[in-house]
Write an enzyme that holds these catalytic residues in place. Structure first.
Site, PDB file in Angstrom:
ATOM      1  N   ARG A   1       2.773   5.125  -7.173  1.00  0.00           N
ATOM      2  CA  ARG A   1       2.305   4.298  -8.287  1.00  0.00           C
ATOM      3  C   ARG A   1       1.317   5.049  -9.173  1.00  0.00           C
ATOM      4  NH1 ARG A   1       0.008  -0.764  -5.581  1.00  0.00           N
ATOM      5  NH2 ARG A   1      -0.566   0.844  -4.104  1.00  0.00           N
TER       6      ARG A   1
ATOM      7  N   ASN B   1       4.457  -2.019  -6.061  1.00  0.00           N
ATOM      8  CA  ASN B   1       5.195  -1.998  -4.797  1.00  0.00           C
ATOM      9  C   ASN B   1       5.914  -3.325  -4.640  1.00  0.00           C
ATOM     10  OD1 ASN B   1       4.330   0.526  -3.990  1.00  0.00           O
ATOM     11  ND2 ASN B   1       2.672  -0.236  -2.728  1.00  0.00           N
TER      12      ASN B   1
END
Length: 93
Positions: free
Chosen positions: A17, A35
């Protein structure tokens, strides 16, 4: 151009990320990365089509520790929804 990517493989717990935010910001894209509860990472990126394509190539590899096994891509049109590129709180169910 706005595009959604669902990235599968070893993509959580490997800085995916944060690295995606860096890559997208470098390309002047806006959007988000989160996520998912199924172990995938979802990326929504919007901006210049060439920059989205460059990010598409990057997500197929990911950061150094990632092991990407597949990427699903959905083009979402051209409407802009985001001001910057972020990691929102909470996973996508």
């Amino acid at each position: 151009m706005r595009t959604r990517f669902v990235v599968r493989g070893l993509v959580q717990g490997v800085n995916f990320r944060t690295a995606t935010v860096s890559e997208a910001t470098r390309r002047r894209l806006t959007g988000r990365v989160r996520n998912r509860e199924d172990g995938a990472v979802e990326v929504v990126a919007e901006g210049d089509p060439a920059a989205v394509e460059a990010l598409a190539q990057w997500v197929r590899r990911g950061p150094r520790l990632a092991e990407v096994s597949g990427v699903e891509r959905t083009d979402l049109g051209s409407a802009s929804r985001y001001r910057d590129f972020t990691i929102p709180d909470g996973p996508i169910v």
